[in-house]
Design a protein around this motif. Structure first.
Motif, mmCIF file in Angstrom:
data_model
loop_
_atom_site.group_PDB
_atom_site.id
_atom_site.type_symbol
_atom_site.label_atom_id
_atom_site.label_comp_id
_atom_site.label_asym_id
_atom_site.label_seq_id
_atom_site.Cartn_x
_atom_site.Cartn_y
_atom_site.Cartn_z
ATOM 1 N N ALA A 56 0.815 -1.208 0.000
ATOM 2 C CA ALA A 56 0.000 0.000 0.000
ATOM 3 C C ALA A 56 0.854 1.267 0.000
ATOM 4 N N TYR A 57 2.004 1.233 0.683
ATOM 5 C CA TYR A 57 2.856 2.414 0.788
ATOM 6 C C TYR A 57 4.318 1.983 0.696
ATOM 7 N N SER A 58 5.123 2.864 0.147
ATOM 8 C CA SER A 58 6.569 2.726 0.173
ATOM 9 C C SER A 58 7.123 4.086 0.578
ATOM 10 N N LEU A 59 7.669 4.163 1.786
ATOM 11 C CA LEU A 59 8.129 5.435 2.340
ATOM 12 C C LEU A 59 9.643 5.452 2.450
ATOM 13 N N SER A 60 10.251 6.574 2.099
ATOM 14 C CA SER A 60 11.688 6.744 2.250
ATOM 15 C C SER A 60 12.010 7.004 3.714
#
Length: 128
Positions: A56-60
């Motif tokens: 759902a999400y890919s965060l740095s």
């Protein structure tokens, strides 16, 4: 050590190593030190958040942020290169009390909300 002994030692050292050998040795030591430092400093990487088995999400992890997850009542925070769960509506709050995870790895799992948070990024293996 006498002066005669020192001269013999210098002569033996000079016959064993030439200037080019010493320069090459210094360059190799510096290159190995920089490689180890770059591999172990642990910067970068991403946190992947899976909800019900789908990404759902890919965060740095390089940028501090707070994200409220869609579809579940959960808020995650990226701070100082680590990600943690700030709040959740699950009954036991195990995900909220879990330690923040960063480039060293780990996972945060919230079973009632079907959320899995894991860190991906640089992997250091024996060859590196």
């Amino acid at each position: 050590m006498t002066d005669d002994g020192k001269k013999k030692t210098r002569k033996a050292f000079r016959s064993l190593f030439k200037w080019g050998d010493l320069i090459l040795l210094v360059v190799l030591v510096v290159a190995v030190a920089l490689t180890v430092w770059a591999a172990l400093r642990g910067e970068g990487g991403n946190a992947e958040i899976y909800i019900d088995g789908r990404l759902a999400y890919s965060l740095s992890l390089d940028k501090d942020t707070v994200v409220e997850l869609d579809g579940v009542n959960m808020t995650v925070q990226v701070k100082d290169g680590k990600i943690s769960v700030l709040s959740s509506d699950c009954p036991e709050q195990l995900c909220v009390h879990a330690a923040p995870i960063g480039s060293t790895g780990g996972m945060i799992v919230c079973l009632p909300n079907k959320v899995v948070i894991k860190v991906t990024g640089k992997e250091v293996d024996a060859i590196t």
